[in-house]
Design a protein around this motif. Structure first.
Motif, PDB file in Angstrom:
ATOM      1  N   ALA A  45       5.815 -43.460 -16.095  1.00 15.05           N
ATOM      2  CA  ALA A  45       6.428 -44.791 -16.097  1.00 15.05           C
ATOM      3  C   ALA A  45       6.655 -45.300 -17.509  1.00 15.05           C
ATOM      4  O   ALA A  45       5.944 -44.934 -18.443  1.00 15.05           O
ATOM      5  N   TRP A  56       3.636 -50.111  -9.920  1.00 12.73           N
ATOM      6  CA  TRP A  56       2.972 -48.918 -10.427  1.00 12.73           C
ATOM      7  C   TRP A  56       1.515 -48.864  -9.954  1.00 12.73           C
ATOM      8  O   TRP A  56       1.054 -47.832  -9.472  1.00 12.73           O
ATOM      9  N   ARG A 146       9.698 -41.072 -11.259  1.00  4.54           N
ATOM     10  CA  ARG A 146       8.894 -41.967 -12.105  1.00  4.54           C
ATOM     11  C   ARG A 146       9.482 -43.378 -12.029  1.00  4.54           C
ATOM     12  O   ARG A 146      10.657 -43.529 -11.708  1.00  4.54           O
TER      13      ARG A 146
END
Length: 152
Positions: A45, A56, A146
């Motif tokens: 990330a 996240w 991601r």
């Protein structure tokens, strides 16, 4: 004294992750914070909003449930308006009912007690192997793209 306070804030943040208490954790981040997790996996990330950080940490919690952190080394330096923390941490969790253990280095920049930059360098080969097992067992999020900007 100031370094001990920053270390306590860091350890409380890890404890919040262990409990899945994302709200308490995010209270330690400034609104303009950047989180960078170096990896080409689902945990990779480069994020710069609290909403993205929440996504996240929610993903992290789904992929690595009930994590436990052991801080091996923690170094704090700098004044309150520009503190730097460096940590070496062992993470333990379970993946598909089997023990998972990895290690990471984390580098934070804090201003006035709030995180403005969080850089995480994990042993990604260990995580990639676990991710592959999760995908093969029917957990597609472990193979997801991601989050955030490319290039981290």
């Amino acid at each position: 004294m100031i370094g001990r306070i920053a270390a306590a804030v860091y350890r409380r943040g890890l404890a919040a992750v262990e409990k899945g208490d994302i709200d308490t954790l995010l209270a330690n981040f400034r609104a303009d914070c950047e989180l960078i997790f170096i990896s080409d996996t689902a945990l990779g990330a480069r994020l710069s909003t609290r909403a993205d950080l929440r996504r996240w940490f929610e993903r992290f919690g789904r992929l690595l449930p009930n994590p436990r952190f052991e801080v091996r080394r923690l170094v704090v330096g700098g004044p309150l308006w520009n503190q730097r923390l460096a940590a070496h941490v062992i993470i333990r969790s379970t993946v598909l009912g089997e023990p998972y253990q990895n290690q990471f280095a984390q580098f934070l920049t804090m201003r006035w007690g709030k995180v403005v930059e969080d850089l995480i360098l994990e042993d990604t080969l260990t995580w990639q192997r676990a991710s592959r097992r999760l995908v093969e067992a029917g957990h597609p999020e472990a193979g997801a793209e991601r989050l955030g900007e490319p290039g981290a």
